[in-house]
Write a protein that holds these residues in place. Structure first.
Motif, PDB file in Angstrom:
ATOM      1  N   PRO A 156       7.757  52.161  43.092  1.00 49.66           N
ATOM      2  CA  PRO A 156       7.283  52.610  44.412  1.00 49.66           C
ATOM      3  C   PRO A 156       8.241  53.565  45.124  1.00 49.66           C
ATOM      4  CG  PRO A 156       8.163  50.384  44.543  1.00 49.66           C
ATOM      5  CD  PRO A 156       8.156  50.743  43.086  1.00 49.66           C
ATOM      6  N   LEU A 157       7.656  54.473  45.895  1.00 51.78           N
ATOM      7  CA  LEU A 157       8.445  55.383  46.740  1.00 51.78           C
ATOM      8  C   LEU A 157       9.173  54.541  47.789  1.00 51.78           C
ATOM      9  CD1 LEU A 157       8.748  58.503  47.474  1.00 51.78           C
ATOM     10  CD2 LEU A 157       6.968  58.068  49.170  1.00 51.78           C
ATOM     11  N   VAL A 158      10.465  54.830  47.984  1.00 52.44           N
ATOM     12  CA  VAL A 158      11.205  54.094  49.014  1.00 52.44           C
ATOM     13  C   VAL A 158      11.928  55.078  49.928  1.00 52.44           C
ATOM     14  CG1 VAL A 158      11.534  51.916  47.751  1.00 52.44           C
ATOM     15  CG2 VAL A 158      13.155  53.789  47.397  1.00 52.44           C
ATOM     16  N   ALA A 159      12.133  54.645  51.172  1.00 51.76           N
ATOM     17  CA  ALA A 159      12.830  55.479  52.157  1.00 51.76           C
ATOM     18  C   ALA A 159      14.322  55.153  52.142  1.00 51.76           C
ATOM     19  CB  ALA A 159      12.244  55.212  53.537  1.00 51.76           C
ATOM     20  N   GLU A 160      15.112  56.060  52.715  1.00 47.16           N
ATOM     21  CA  GLU A 160      16.565  55.826  52.810  1.00 47.16           C
ATOM     22  C   GLU A 160      16.851  54.480  53.468  1.00 47.16           C
ATOM     23  OE1 GLU A 160      18.181  60.408  53.151  1.00 47.16           O
ATOM     24  OE2 GLU A 160      19.089  58.836  54.368  1.00 47.16           O
ATOM     25  N   GLU A 161      16.045  54.178  54.463  1.00 49.11           N
ATOM     26  CA  GLU A 161      16.164  52.907  55.195  1.00 49.11           C
ATOM     27  C   GLU A 161      16.124  51.708  54.230  1.00 49.11           C
ATOM     28  OE1 GLU A 161      16.759  52.774  58.297  1.00 49.11           O
ATOM     29  OE2 GLU A 161      16.135  50.789  58.984  1.00 49.11           O
ATOM     30  N   HIS A 162      15.179  51.730  53.277  1.00 50.60           N
ATOM     31  CA  HIS A 162      15.092  50.632  52.310  1.00 50.60           C
ATOM     32  C   HIS A 162      16.323  50.621  51.397  1.00 50.60           C
ATOM     33  CE1 HIS A 162      10.709  51.685  52.968  1.00 50.60           C
ATOM     34  NE2 HIS A 162      10.787  50.457  53.421  1.00 50.60           N
ATOM     35  N   ILE A 163      16.709  51.821  50.961  1.00 48.73           N
ATOM     36  CA  ILE A 163      17.814  51.934  50.006  1.00 48.73           C
ATOM     37  C   ILE A 163      19.089  51.340  50.586  1.00 48.73           C
ATOM     38  CG2 ILE A 163      19.259  53.575  48.731  1.00 48.73           C
ATOM     39  CD1 ILE A 163      16.774  55.430  48.620  1.00 48.73           C
TER      40      ILE A 163
END
Ligand code: CDP
Length: 253
Positions: free
Chosen positions: A130-137
């Protein structure tokens, strides 16, 4: 002779223990998979072509100062690489809309993007990457802010290099995926380009005709995949059967 130890087997490659600590042997298989391995086939010769093509791109990148895991090609299907700890993210760079971004944002395939767009997907087959945002990373600790900055910098340098090399042989680089690895040197860690760069992980379109020269040929049943990859290798002068040096002297009369 002792049987060498298999360290990891993925969809298109196998990793074996290398001859020295900190090295691995990367073996390119002929297996092709798409749609999270729902579609699969064995495409004779693909591994040989990807080994050569990845060697070609990684050598060029090393030469312009982009650090990579590539050490040397060993034979038709294998290369010696540095062992790295793979960052669990796929880094995608897009110049033209295609694939998931076209679907996600309702863009027509082939639309030029306003600027190169870097995306991160979590490397997890069970979840379909899934595509993830910097926030998730950052929140889940998959990479630090410094790692992210370094990954974007590497990805954009790879994009400039690959776009230029491809443009030179009449091919448009629509998008590609790279993987990044961590290496530890004394008390420091740094990030280097890992995995492979080949038409398996790029979208390559002939500039004149729009003909697809990448794994979409397999995904969408557009013809013979080996022919498409061979065409890319031929244009770049890195055909696997290239036993004769490219700079072979020509005798005139
Ligand atoms: O390839 P697909 O349409 O599933 O996904 P995408 O997000 O549009 O892929 C962008 C680029 O990354 C394409 O060149 C893919 O071939 C590559 N990619 C890859 O090599 N491996 C993945 N797991 C996902 C994408």
């Amino acid at each position: 002779m002792a049987r060498r130890k298999k360290v990891y087997e993925g969809k298109a490659k196998i990793l074996y223990e290398g001859p020295e600590p900190g090295t691995l042997v990367q073996y390119f298989k002929d297996d092709a998979t798409a749609f999270n391995a729902e579609k699969r086939d064995v495409i004779e010769g693909k591994g040989v072509l990807n080994n050569r093509l990845s060697e070609y791109f990684m050598t060029g990148l090393n030469a312009i100062g982009v650090p990579t895991h590539f050490l040397k090609r060993l034979n038709m299907r294998e290369q010696l690489i540095r062992a790295v700890e793979i960052v669990p993210l796929e880094v995608i760079v897009r110049n033209y809309a295609a694939g998931t971004i076209a679907k996600r944002l309702g863009l027509e395939e082939g639309t030029a993007l306003p600027r190169p767009i870097v995306e991160f997907c979590l490397k997890d087959d069970a979840l379909g990457d899934p595509l993830v945002a910097e926030e998730h990373i950052m929140a889940f600790g998959w990479a630090s802010q410094q790692d992210l900055d370094d990954m974007v910098a590497i990805a954009l340098r790879v994009n400039d290099f690959l776009s230029g090399v491809m443009y030179g042989v009449g091919i448009r680089l629509a998008d590609f995926k790279i993987e990044i690895g961590r290496v530890y040197e004394n008390d420091f860690q740094r990030l280097i380009l890992a995995d492979e760069i080949s038409p398996d992980s790029c979208r390559l379109w002939d500039i004149e005709t729009g003909q697809k020269l990448d794994k979409d040929v397999f995904r969408r049943d557009l013809g013979n995949l080996t022919d498409a990859y061979t065409e890319v290798a031929r244009r770049l002068g890195v055909l696997p059967s290239n036993a004769t040096p490219i700079t072979k002297p020509t005798l005139i009369n």
